[in-house]
Design an enzyme around this catalytic site. Structure first.
Site, PDB file in Angstrom:
ATOM      1  N   PRO A 189       0.828  -1.252  -0.040  1.00  0.00           N
ATOM      2  CA  PRO A 189      -0.221   0.016   0.334  1.00  0.00           C
ATOM      3  C   PRO A 189       0.694   1.146   0.313  1.00  0.00           C
ATOM      4  CG  PRO A 189      -1.084  -1.621   1.377  1.00  0.00           C
ATOM      5  CD  PRO A 189       0.454  -2.026   0.399  1.00  0.00           C
ATOM      6  N   CYS A 190       0.776   2.308  -0.410  1.00  0.00           N
ATOM      7  CA  CYS A 190       1.302   3.280  -0.893  1.00  0.00           C
ATOM      8  C   CYS A 190       0.678   4.660  -0.379  1.00  0.00           C
ATOM      9  CB  CYS A 190       1.607   3.227  -2.095  1.00  0.00           C
ATOM     10  SG  CYS A 190       0.531   3.059  -3.522  1.00  0.00           S
ATOM     11  N   GLN A 191      -0.267   4.919   0.084  1.00  0.00           N
ATOM     12  CA  GLN A 191      -1.606   5.800   0.204  1.00  0.00           C
ATOM     13  C   GLN A 191      -0.264   6.652   1.016  1.00  0.00           C
ATOM     14  OE1 GLN A 191      -2.562   2.876   0.842  1.00  0.00           O
ATOM     15  NE2 GLN A 191      -4.878   3.121   0.005  1.00  0.00           N
ATOM     16  N   ASP A 192       0.009   6.514   1.916  1.00  0.00           N
ATOM     17  CA  ASP A 192       1.110   8.080   2.352  1.00  0.00           C
ATOM     18  C   ASP A 192       1.756   8.604   1.002  1.00  0.00           C
ATOM     19  OD1 ASP A 192       1.816   5.614   4.821  1.00  0.00           O
ATOM     20  OD2 ASP A 192       0.516   7.331   4.575  1.00  0.00           O
ATOM     21  N   TYR A 193       2.286   7.512  -0.175  1.00  0.00           N
ATOM     22  CA  TYR A 193       3.203   8.370  -0.842  1.00  0.00           C
ATOM     23  C   TYR A 193       2.057   8.715  -2.227  1.00  0.00           C
ATOM     24  CZ  TYR A 193       5.595   5.012   1.567  1.00  0.00           C
ATOM     25  OH  TYR A 193       6.826   4.381   2.508  1.00  0.00           O
TER      26      TYR A 193
END
Length: 574
Positions: free
Chosen positions: A83-87
């Site tokens: 998961p890449c929501q933070d980027y």
């Protein structure tokens, strides 16, 4: 049976993009276990789709934090788009949480599984993330990626990476992502590495999959030193820019990287080349004249006076977006907010040959990611959620090409697949009965409704009545059964689970009678005409009469003699 087998475990599986790409690369790739869990979500849409397409065997719909390593079978290759929501590009880098954020910590679940597998950890790894991973966080550029590389080096992996924009290599979407491939130091692939710079630029798995030329003056070499805690605290502490180029590799904590410029002269796909025929687009995907100015405003350039929480006045400005989207180029990046009817700056809008504006269908969003048509079609998954799933997905064609390259490096032979990704898209997609092959029960669209109030927002299907069936539909009876032409010639853009009403179309008369669709299922012509020898499968609608127009009205059907519209556009409730 393939002569070789590469056992695959797929983490953060979504709707199976890695699996589709790898299976398209070679029959040797066999996914034996997969995990998909969307936190804080009651309805697990991605898991439902994954199981519907690939079966329940080896599928885990459980928080990966709670999955014990011994529950995961031993395997050769572990893959996943962690998961890449933070980027995400939807937020500014300075506000993202980086690897220490809520979602970023899931990287440590990958690390935990690899570490606890010990000597049985997979020989190969293959991950995907957003392109900003190499620059995160804003206060310490490149730290997050350095932590990942150092972690993998501690586990004995050689790692290479590339930031690839799928459109640069002929694919139908402008989607930039970071792809990471790694090999155990004693693996057959790692033993082929001689010089790091040659591997990155010419000889390696990534270079063979996607050719590039190095950008002059961008070579960077350095070591990632110290334990993980020191890397986290000190890496590039005073640097303004990330030291990582968009192509590179790491071996024994030594990094060689360079900025890559794509080299490609093959065929290219466009947004327009993946659209379906306008005649097959359901009415609710078109933008009304009343709503069009709202879309134009959202897409246009703006300067707006605002006041911050601290009371400071400032001007918010943003440039204009292409409106409508250019059909002669690949699509823009699909985001998770693509679905729904509300006007938005980021949703795609295309202009049809008739001059009308419309949103993209779920099947077209699937095509932008190179998924099979209607891959996310499921009776329990809405069109809006299907769009969300594609916003979270990857471009399968990238995975396919890297998968082919990896196979060749492992076995020194060309890969063969009986399931290649199909990219010759049909503007008139028709129903594939294979979508319903595993259904044990008929698809129930809605329930009987004796007392009713007509809902103008519900979908109405209008279908031609063949000559040999006209007399049947002219009789006044409370229930009817309507069967389509051969099911394989029924437009697959019609969402069967959204249909609510039906009106039979009589040639030279038009439409008059309105029915409620009670059940939609697969059947045969012999149900209405017992003497018929026609055994072809057809869609069958069980109907209940509601009311009629004062007289027959002529309307225009599409070339396939169906029309999917909204009740309110034709039938005015009285």
């Amino acid at each position: 049976m393939p002569k070789h087998k590469i056992k695959v475990v797929e983490l953060f599986a979504g709707v199976g993009g890695f699996r589709i790409g790898l299976e398209g690369a070679s029959d040797a790739y066999e996914t034996i276990w997969n995990n998909q869990w969307e936190p804080s979500t009651k309805h697990q849409d991605a898991s439902l789709v994954y199981m519907a397409r690939f079966g329940t065997k080896g599928h885990s719909n459980k928080d990966i934090n709670l999955v014990k390593t011994e529950e995961i079978p031993n395997h050769d290759l572990i893959v996943g788009g962690f998961p890449c929501q933070d980027y995400s590009v939807a937020a500014t880098l300075s506000r993202s949480g980086g690897i220490e954020g809520k979602k970023g910590v899931l990287w440590w679940q990958i690390y935990r599984i690899l570490q606890e597998k010990g000597e049985k950890r997979p020989r190969y790894i293959f991950f995907e993330n957003v392109d900003r991973l190499l620059n995160s966080p804003a206060t310490q550029r490149g730290r997050d990626f350095a932590i990942i590389l150092a972690s993998l080096a501690n586990l004995g992996y050689v790692v290479e990476w590339r930031i690839i924009n799928a459109a640069d290599y002929g694919m139908p979407q402008r989607r930039r992502r970071t792809y990471i491939v790694g090999y155990q130091m004693d693996s057959v692939v790692a033993r082929k590495i001689e010089r790091m710079e040659d591997w990155v630029e010419f000889d390696g798995v990534m270079a063979k999959a996607f050719e590039f030329r190095p950008k002059a003056g961008t070579i960077s070499e350095f070591d990632i030193v110290g334990p993980i805690q020191k890397v986290s605290a000190c890496f590039n502490k005073d640097g303004k820019d990330s030291p990582f180029g968009n192509a590179g590799m790491m071996m024994n904590r030594h990094v060689y990287s360079v900025d890559a410029e794509p080299v490609y002269d093959g065929p290219r796909q466009t947004l327009g080349g993946n659209l379906v025929d306008e005649n097959l687009v359901p009415e609710d995907f078109f933008i009304t004249d009343e709503e069009l100015p709202k879309w134009q405003y959202e897409k246009g350039a703006k300067k707006i006076n605002r006041v911050s929480k601290e009371g400071y006045e400032y001007v918010f400005s943003e440039g204009g977006m292409a409106f409508p989207d250019n059909l002669d180029q690949p699509s823009r990046t699909i985001i998770t907010g693509e679905g729904g009817t509300a006007p938005s700056r980021f949703k795609h809008v295309v202009k049809t040959k008739s001059g009308r504006y419309r949103r993209l269908l779920p099947i077209e969003l699937e095509r932008m990611n190179m998924f099979p048509d209607n891959h996310t079609l499921h009776p329990e998954v809405t069109d809006g959620r299907r769009a969300f799933l594609m916003g979270n997905a990857l471009v399968c064609g990238i995975i396919e090409q890297i998968g082919k390259s990896l196979y060749q490096f492992i076995y020194d032979e060309a890969p063969v697949s009986t399931r290649p990704i199909f990219t010759n898209r049909d503007a008139k997609p028709m129903l594939d009965l294979g979508l319903f092959a595993d259904e044990q029960e008929p698809l129930v669209v809605n329930c009987p409704k004796k007392q009713y109030a007509l809902d103008p927002t519900k979908h109405l299907l209008i279908g031609l009545v063949k000559k040999d069936n006209e007399e049947y539909f002219l009789k006044e009876e409370p229930t009817k059964v309507y069967y389509t032409g051969k099911a394989r010639s029924f437009p697959s853009t019609v969402s069967i689970n959204k249909l609510y009403y039906f009106m039979p179309y009589i040639k030279e008369k038009g439409v008059r009678d309105l029915y409620l669709i009670r059940v939609a299922r697969i059947g045969k012509k012999t149900e209405i005409q017992p003497g018929s020898k026609d055994e072809d499968s057809r869609l069958v609608f069980e109907l209940e009469y509601l009311e009629s127009l004062p007289d027959y009205e002529m309307i225009k059907l599409n070339r396939y003699w169906y029309k999917d519209t909204l009740l309110g556009r034709l039938f005015k409730p009285r």
